[in-house]
Design an enzyme around this catalytic site. Sequence first.
Site, PDB file in Angstrom:
ATOM      1  N   HIS A   1      -3.570  -0.079   1.698  1.00  0.00           N
ATOM      2  CA  HIS A   1      -3.671  -1.353   0.812  1.00  0.00           C
ATOM      3  C   HIS A   1      -4.252  -0.880  -0.326  1.00  0.00           C
ATOM      4  O   HIS A   1      -5.251  -0.403  -0.448  1.00  0.00           O
ATOM      5  CB  HIS A   1      -4.536  -2.351   1.637  1.00  0.00           C
TER       6      HIS A   1
ATOM      7  N   TYR B   1      -3.304  -5.657  -8.577  1.00  0.00           N
ATOM      8  CA  TYR B   1      -2.691  -4.245  -8.129  1.00  0.00           C
ATOM      9  C   TYR B   1      -2.449  -3.478  -9.182  1.00  0.00           C
ATOM     10  O   TYR B   1      -2.071  -2.226  -9.223  1.00  0.00           O
ATOM     11  CB  TYR B   1      -1.208  -4.967  -7.539  1.00  0.00           C
TER      12      TYR B   1
END
EC number: 4.2.1.10
Length: 144
Positions: free
Chosen positions: A101, A24
């Site tokens: 996403h 991430y």
Amino acid sequence: MGHSVLLINGPNLNLLGTREPHIYGHTTLKDLEESCKEHAQSLGAELQSFQSNAEGTIIDRIHEARGKIDVIIINPAGYTHTSVAIRDALAGVDIPFIELHISNTHTREKFRHHSYLSDKAAAVIMGFGVDGYKYAVDYAVRNL
């Protein structure tokens, strides 16, 4: 001001910058939200941001957007693969939305390959890291 955009971040995204940075990245949610707001303003739009780890709270925020927001950008995180209720809320308010996403969910665990939202989304953006948020704001303001 032009478009009004609502950015919704789902569960665990409050941990951005520290949670699994190899997936991430190191950008915090606060920094990401500020960057998105500034980018939207540069395009003549207004962006509100919201994050919750609770499914019902996300649904309530989607309902509150009805008649007030032009476009929703949503990173439903883990709810992507489980929440018919969020899908129904998005369909119920009749606001175009972009599913977003950070990672490419199709290169991850098999259970992450299915989305309850994608077939209803105006667009799906994934796998571009946090840059995907900028792309989503661009698309939302220019095309929806």
